[in-house]
Design a protein around this motif. Structure first.
Motif, mmCIF file in Angstrom:
data_model
loop_
_atom_site.group_PDB
_atom_site.id
_atom_site.type_symbol
_atom_site.label_atom_id
_atom_site.label_comp_id
_atom_site.label_asym_id
_atom_site.label_seq_id
_atom_site.Cartn_x
_atom_site.Cartn_y
_atom_site.Cartn_z
ATOM 1 N N PHE A 70 -13.933 28.414 -21.844
ATOM 2 C CA PHE A 70 -14.108 26.980 -21.595
ATOM 3 C C PHE A 70 -13.481 26.625 -20.254
ATOM 4 O O PHE A 70 -12.902 27.474 -19.565
ATOM 5 C CB PHE A 70 -13.528 26.153 -22.731
ATOM 6 N N GLN A 71 -13.642 25.366 -19.852
ATOM 7 C CA GLN A 71 -13.044 24.873 -18.610
ATOM 8 C C GLN A 71 -11.980 23.846 -18.974
ATOM 9 O O GLN A 71 -12.291 22.709 -19.296
ATOM 10 C CB GLN A 71 -14.113 24.245 -17.708
ATOM 11 N N SER A 81 -12.767 28.377 -15.139
ATOM 12 C CA SER A 81 -12.980 28.853 -16.508
ATOM 13 C C SER A 81 -11.774 29.632 -17.009
ATOM 14 O O SER A 81 -11.012 30.213 -16.223
ATOM 15 C CB SER A 81 -14.226 29.730 -16.572
ATOM 16 N N ASP A 95 -12.185 20.131 -22.946
ATOM 17 C CA ASP A 95 -12.935 20.763 -21.862
ATOM 18 C C ASP A 95 -13.189 19.751 -20.746
ATOM 19 O O ASP A 95 -13.475 18.581 -20.996
ATOM 20 C CB ASP A 95 -14.260 21.303 -22.394
#
Length: 436
Positions: free
Chosen positions: A371-372, A380, A418
């Motif tokens: 995920f970011q 990431s 995120d």
């Protein structure tokens, strides 16, 4: 003996006064004497009889004998029949253990459904000695040497200070009738071999052996109480608890001169038996685990963690439709539209609703998930790396769920939102999602 029991109740079992009592009555010598005593003492009593169906017609003869006695003496009686052999086979138990499980489960059901206060069993001093010798022969700790407790929750054993010889003499004096259990004559069971061979030899070597044994039991019980007190004092310095998790600080533990004894004292109630492996776990690498039937002991860095073994969830995939406001499974989440952002946190996030792809999905995390993280400008990161940075234990990792929008993570729930769904200057619809 009536006066002896009366005095013992006044001094040590006063909790029985004015209570409704269920007397576990097999029809044998010990239970019939106990029944006679409590009738004479004027207690409000009823009979509880288990037919284990282990001795054919003899078992039903015992049942009939007890029924006739209850009718003659105008006593309430509760009777149940067990297929003990089938139960033992189904649950892979010995016959004795199966009978004990069935008996005591039924006793507690009776207490609740029939509004009685205590169950009385007719265990006596010789039973206590036999239990001591059985435990000693198998190897045991202090608890195994303190014998049968006089009280165990709602189970009371008022005859523990009285020997079998005293009970037999009293029964003959009062012409008390009882049934002989033919299985008591067989040396098939370890208890019977000890009863028939070892105990008579000990009494022959020392005619006062029973008195000496009961004094020893008193000393052992006092020592056990002292150990328990010390264990509690140290526990508060070494162990912390959070909900159903128990954390043992290894740095603090290893400062104790007899840390193995404390570990045993704290962990025995969880059903662990592989004590050598547990003591080795203290010094092994992080991630090693030991299991009992219902609990897990995990080495995690500088601590041991005791946790319930998680039941396998029937579902690991949960969909959330667009108009949903509340979710209760697998977590408690709330969803509501708001006009602006206020007090965001790891447990409360704000997202651009128009960027979401419904239905959203809640799933357990997997090793390769990426995920970011919010605030990292699009960089990431593996979810597993987030766990490492947060120093999460294996137990904590197993309880992490992820909120997905299509193939994209919206939220590692309870840890990090995120970046891709954050509210921006162009956002028209703000959705607040909160972990309750």
């Amino acid at each position: 003996m009536i006066e002896k029991i009366k005095l013992h109740i006044e001094q040590g079992l006063s909790l029985l006064k004015n209570k409704k009592l269920l007397l576990a009555t097999s029809g044998g010598l010990d239970s019939m004497v106990m029944l006679y005593l409590f009738e004479q003492l004027g207690y409000e009593i009823a009979i509880a009889h288990c037919n284990f169906q282990l001795r054919g017609l003899e078992s039903f003869g015992d049942q009939s004998f007890i029924q006739e006695y209850a009718q003659e003496h105008q006593l309430s009686i509760f009777i149940t029949q067990f297929d003990t052999t089938a139960f033992a086979k189904d649950y892979k138990l010995s016959t004795q253990v199966a009978a004990r499980e069935l008996r005591y489960n039924w006793f507690y059901e009776l207490l609740e459904t029939e509004n009685y206060d205590y169950i009385l069993t007719a265990h006596h001093a010789d039973d206590n000695l036999e239990t001591f010798l059985i435990n000693l022969s198998r190897g045991t700790g202090l608890d195994g040497l303190t014998g049968i407790p006089e009280q165990n929750d709602k189970i009371i054993r008022p005859l523990l200070s009285i020997s079998r010889a005293e009970i037999l003499a009293f029964a003959k004096e009062k012409n008390i009738v009882w049934r002989e259990d033919s299985s008591n004559a067989s040396d098939k069971y370890l208890r019977n071999k000890i009863r028939h061979d070892l105990v008579p030899l000990l009494k022959e070597l020392n005619p006062q052996f029973m008195d000496a044994f009961q004094k020893t039991q008193t000393y052992l019980q006092e020592s056990a109480a002292m150990v328990e007190d010390a264990s509690i004092m140290v526990y508060n310095q070494v162990v912390t608890q959070e909900e159903d998790l128990m954390y043992i600080d290894l740095k603090q533990l290893l400062r104790l001169p007899n840390y193995q004894s404390y570990l045993y004292q704290w962990l025995k109630e969880f059903g662990f038996t592989a004590w050598d492996d547990i003591y080795e776990l203290v010094h092994t690498v992080s991630g090693k685990q030991i299991f009992s039937s219902h609990f897990r002991l995990l080495k995690d860095r500088e601590q041991l963690i005791v946790s319930p073994i998680a039941l396998e969830s029937k579902e690991d995939y949960y969909e959330i439709e667009k108009e949903t406001t509340d979710v209760n499974v697998p977590l408690k989440l709330s969803f509501c539209k708001v006009a602006d952002i206020s007090n965001p946190s790891n447990t409360t996030i704000f997202v651009d609703e128009d960027l979401l792809q419904f239905p959203l999905v809640i799933q357990k995390w997997n090793e390769g998930a990426i995920f970011q993280p919010f605030g990292m400008n699009g960089k990431s990161k593996k979810v597993s790396k987030l766990f490492k940075d947060e120093k999460l234990s294996l137990v904590a990792k197993e309880n992490i769920w992820i909120l997905w929008s299509g193939e994209t993570i919206v939220w590692v729930i309870g840890l990090r939102q995120d970046e891709r769904f954050k509210v921006s200057a162009t956002t028209k619809n703000i959705l607040k999602i909160q972990l309750l």
